[in-house]
Design an enzyme around this catalytic site. Structure first.
Site, mmCIF file in Angstrom:
data_model
loop_
_atom_site.group_PDB
_atom_site.id
_atom_site.type_symbol
_atom_site.label_atom_id
_atom_site.label_comp_id
_atom_site.label_asym_id
_atom_site.label_seq_id
_atom_site.Cartn_x
_atom_site.Cartn_y
_atom_site.Cartn_z
ATOM 1 N N PHE A 185 1.202 -3.073 1.617
ATOM 2 C CA PHE A 185 1.282 -3.352 0.188
ATOM 3 C C PHE A 185 0.208 -4.340 -0.215
ATOM 4 O O PHE A 185 -0.367 -5.061 0.605
ATOM 5 C CB PHE A 185 2.675 -3.869 -0.205
ATOM 6 C CG PHE A 185 3.009 -5.224 0.361
ATOM 7 C CD1 PHE A 185 2.755 -6.385 -0.356
ATOM 8 C CD2 PHE A 185 3.580 -5.345 1.621
ATOM 9 C CE1 PHE A 185 3.071 -7.633 0.152
ATOM 10 C CE2 PHE A 185 3.896 -6.591 2.142
ATOM 11 C CZ PHE A 185 3.635 -7.741 1.408
ATOM 12 N N CYS A 186 -0.077 -4.368 -1.512
ATOM 13 C CA CYS A 186 -1.057 -5.285 -2.102
ATOM 14 C C CYS A 186 -0.683 -5.457 -3.567
ATOM 15 O O CYS A 186 0.419 -5.085 -3.981
ATOM 16 C CB CYS A 186 -2.483 -4.759 -1.927
ATOM 17 S SG CYS A 186 -2.757 -3.121 -2.647
ATOM 18 N N THR A 187 -1.571 -5.995 -4.367
ATOM 19 C CA THR A 187 -1.237 -6.295 -5.760
ATOM 20 C C THR A 187 -0.938 -5.041 -6.565
ATOM 21 O O THR A 187 0.108 -4.921 -7.188
ATOM 22 C CB THR A 187 -2.386 -7.075 -6.429
ATOM 23 O OG1 THR A 187 -2.722 -8.199 -5.633
ATOM 24 C CG2 THR A 187 -1.984 -7.539 -7.821
#
Length: 301
Positions: A185-187
């Site tokens: 996951f990331c922003t």
């Protein structure tokens, strides 16, 4: 709240980015938008903000203007609101990659890794395993300073300082992921999309990317299993699970993230220094902060 913030990316082969750059710039300026649009041969990545009318007009422009020949017809936008404009200017940049990994063989346009949506991920985290009974490992692909603002509970965080470090780090720690379901996951989704593909290429079997990243997760299920806020690359600095700007700021002098607690330190001087850079700044008689005064346009990642 009167400002609409748009975030979007899409991997697609683009051949006319040099021609598009002045046209997109002009359209954004006509609409009074500010922010950053990155164009690269592999796709588009953008963070922009303006009035609701202007934001919706820009969405329509990218999706339907004949200039783009339908390239962005399915482009999905994440939206949030803020009381003020979080960007100082409008930039359209040409880049080699819209997110730098330095792995040209990783081409998301040719096939994405499997994705998990926010409600499904929450259900997995609620029950402690995926639907096949495998333990779920959350893998943060963001930079260390972003992770420090907030992340999922019990996440794997390898303290990278830039995304191009991810391939080497994940090869070194591959054993951590054996036999587990890995959710990168990331922003907003762009980094975890490349990360998930790379892990599949390494032979890690059960890999997913979080669809839409943390911001989409906040939008759909709130802050369940997440602690802290989400760093964003604009002047809001961080958003809470309600997608509202928080009291977290960036230091004017060194750009370090400064929590509300750190802002109460006597070493924090708004518009000048924070505890992280106070001593260095103090020793230079104030030159550090003034040298950074014009360097206040944050990159969009």
């Amino acid at each position: 709240m009167s400002i609409v913030n748009l975030a979007a990316y899409q991997f697609a082969t683009l051949e006319a980015i040099a021609e598009w750059r002045p046209l997109i710039t002009r359209r954004c300026e006509e609409l009074g938008l500010r922010g950053t649009v990155l164009l690269a041969p592999e796709g588009i990545n953008l963070f922009i903000a303006g009035s609701a009318e202007s934001a919706h007009a820009f969405i329509d422009y990218l999706r339907h203007d004949p200039l783009f020949a339908g390239k962005f017809a399915q482009l999905q936008f994440k939206q949030s609101l803020s009381p003020t404009q979080p960007f100082r200017r409008m930039l359209v940049k040409l880049k080699r990659e819209i997110i730098t990994m330095n792995k040209p063989a990783i081409q998301p346009e040719l096939g994405r890794a499997p994705a998990v949506d926010a409600p499904t991920l929450k259900a997995w985290l609620d029950q402690g395993h995926d639907d096949s009974g495998r333990p779920v490992v959350m893998l943060d692909t963001r930079n260390a300073f972003e992770v420090d603002v907030g992340t999922f509970d019990n996440t794997l965080d390898y303290r990278i300082s830039k995304f191009s470090e991810f391939p080497v780090v994940i090869e070194q720690h591959r054993a951590d992921l054996d036999g587990k379901t890995v959710v990168s996951f990331c922003t907003g989704g762009i980094r975890c999309e490349k990360a998930a593909i790379y892990m599949k290429e390494l032979g890690i079997d059960h890999v997913y990317q979080l669809e839409g990243g943390i911001l989409k997760y906040f939008e759909e299920v709130g802050g369940a299993h997440y602690h802290g806020d989400c760093f964003v690359f604009d002047y809001r600095t961080a958003l809470n699970p309600q997608l509202e700007p928080t009291a977290t700021v960036q230091c004017f002098g060194c750009r370090a993230v400064v929590s509300p607690e750190a802002q109460r330190s006597p070493l924090y001087v708004a518009g000048k220094t924070c505890p992280a850079c106070h001593e260095r700044y103090h020793g230079q008689g104030g030159k550090k902060a003034s040298a950074n005064a014009g360097n206040n346009a944050l990159p969009a990642h």
